[in-house]
Motif scaffolding. Structure first.
Motif, PDB file in Angstrom:
ATOM      1  N   SER A 101       0.835  -1.197   0.000  1.00  0.00           N
ATOM      2  CA  SER A 101       0.000   0.000   0.000  1.00  0.00           C
ATOM      3  C   SER A 101       0.874   1.252   0.000  1.00  0.00           C
ATOM      4  O   SER A 101       2.022   1.229   0.451  1.00  0.00           O
ATOM      5  N   ARG A 154       0.718   5.423   0.998  1.00  0.00           N
ATOM      6  CA  ARG A 154      -0.025   6.465   1.700  1.00  0.00           C
ATOM      7  C   ARG A 154       0.734   7.781   1.616  1.00  0.00           C
ATOM      8  O   ARG A 154       1.948   7.804   1.782  1.00  0.00           O
ATOM      9  N   LYS A 182       0.917  11.363   3.350  1.00  0.00           N
ATOM     10  CA  LYS A 182       0.509  12.069   4.552  1.00  0.00           C
ATOM     11  C   LYS A 182       0.141  13.516   4.236  1.00  0.00           C
ATOM     12  O   LYS A 182       0.416  14.020   3.135  1.00  0.00           O
ATOM     13  N   THR A 214      -6.911   8.471   5.030  1.00  0.00           N
ATOM     14  CA  THR A 214      -6.424   9.620   4.260  1.00  0.00           C
ATOM     15  C   THR A 214      -6.063   9.279   2.821  1.00  0.00           C
ATOM     16  O   THR A 214      -5.993  10.170   1.980  1.00  0.00           O
ATOM     17  N   SER A 215      -5.839   8.009   2.534  1.00  0.00           N
ATOM     18  CA  SER A 215      -5.388   7.645   1.191  1.00  0.00           C
ATOM     19  C   SER A 215      -6.503   7.094   0.302  1.00  0.00           C
ATOM     20  O   SER A 215      -6.302   6.854  -0.880  1.00  0.00           O
TER      21      SER A 215
END
Length: 231
Positions: free
Chosen positions: A21, A23, A25, A155-156
């Motif tokens: 994965s 992500r 930030k 958030t992703s």
């Protein structure tokens, strides 16, 4: 550890997870999570296949840096900008509350709970209320029903579904987007119960139940970062 992949400084985390994965930030830092049973070279290949998506989201973060949750600041609620107005009560027994009037979110606190937390609770309840309205409609249309729906600070991604268990998770940050965007994500995740991937069958179902889904997705890609609340 950190490594430059495709010209992007990336933090690599080896964890006990099923899938690779990526992500990004809120500060633009990129995290690549790699399952213990996967090679780093495979993970980097996956990373490079998503490089344009990563660059796009990093640009969005730099263009729309997080704004503080403070008195007088603006946030987005269902696609519309609203202004925060903090009110401090001298009565400590007053129940902290938030209410919306004329595009102003009045946040009344008693000095014992942070106004930021009051705002978060208000937005959570508004999103939950909206999902409680949207899911039954799409369940009736598709004949698909989740075993559970939860709200998480993802958030992703805007939502996720585990087809085997029929568990759906919706991002808390949907609260900033217009209602039709939330409806699209609701349908999107429900369809994953029947179609685990984004193949032809999945897209045909989207076309059937929401013909305008492509324009909604385009709007989300272009405006999602701007409308994300900083909580």
């Amino acid at each position: 550890m950190k490594k430059i992949i495709g010209g992007i400084e990336t933090e690599i985390r080896i964890k006990k997870v099923k899938n690779v994965s990526i992500r990004i930030k809120d500060d633009g830092d990129v995290i690549l999570t790699v399952p213990k049973n996967r090679s780093l070279s495979d993970a980097e290949t996956f990373f490079l296949s998503k490089i344009e998506w990563i660059k796009k989201h990093k640009r969005a973060v730099s263009e729309f840096p997080p704004r503080p949750i403070s008195d007088g600041e603006q946030i987005y609620l269902f696609g519309k900008p609203i202004t925060l107005k903090f009110i401090r009560s001298e009565v400590s027994r007053l129940k902290p509350t938030a209410y919306l009037s004329d595009n102003i979110l009045y946040v009344a606190d008693n000095g014992r709970i942070e106004p930021k937390k009051i705002v978060e609770n208000y937005l959570y309840e508004e999103l939950k209320r909206t999902l409680d309205e949207l899911f039954p409609k799409q369940i009736a249309a598709t004949g698909l029903s989740p075993s559970s729906v939860s709200i998480r600070k993802m958030t992703s991604k805007w939502g996720s579904c585990t087809p085997k268990t029929r568990r759906i998770r919706m991002s808390f940050y949907l609260i900033g987007l217009p209602r039709e965007c939330i409806d699209y994500v609701t349908l999107h995740e429900l369809l994953h119960i029947r179609y685990p991937n984004h193949g032809a069958g999945f897209h045909a179902a989207l076309d059937r139940y929401m013909p305008e889904w492509k324009s909604i997705r385009k709007f989300m890609r272009e405006n999602g970062a701007k409308m994300k609340v900083n909580l």
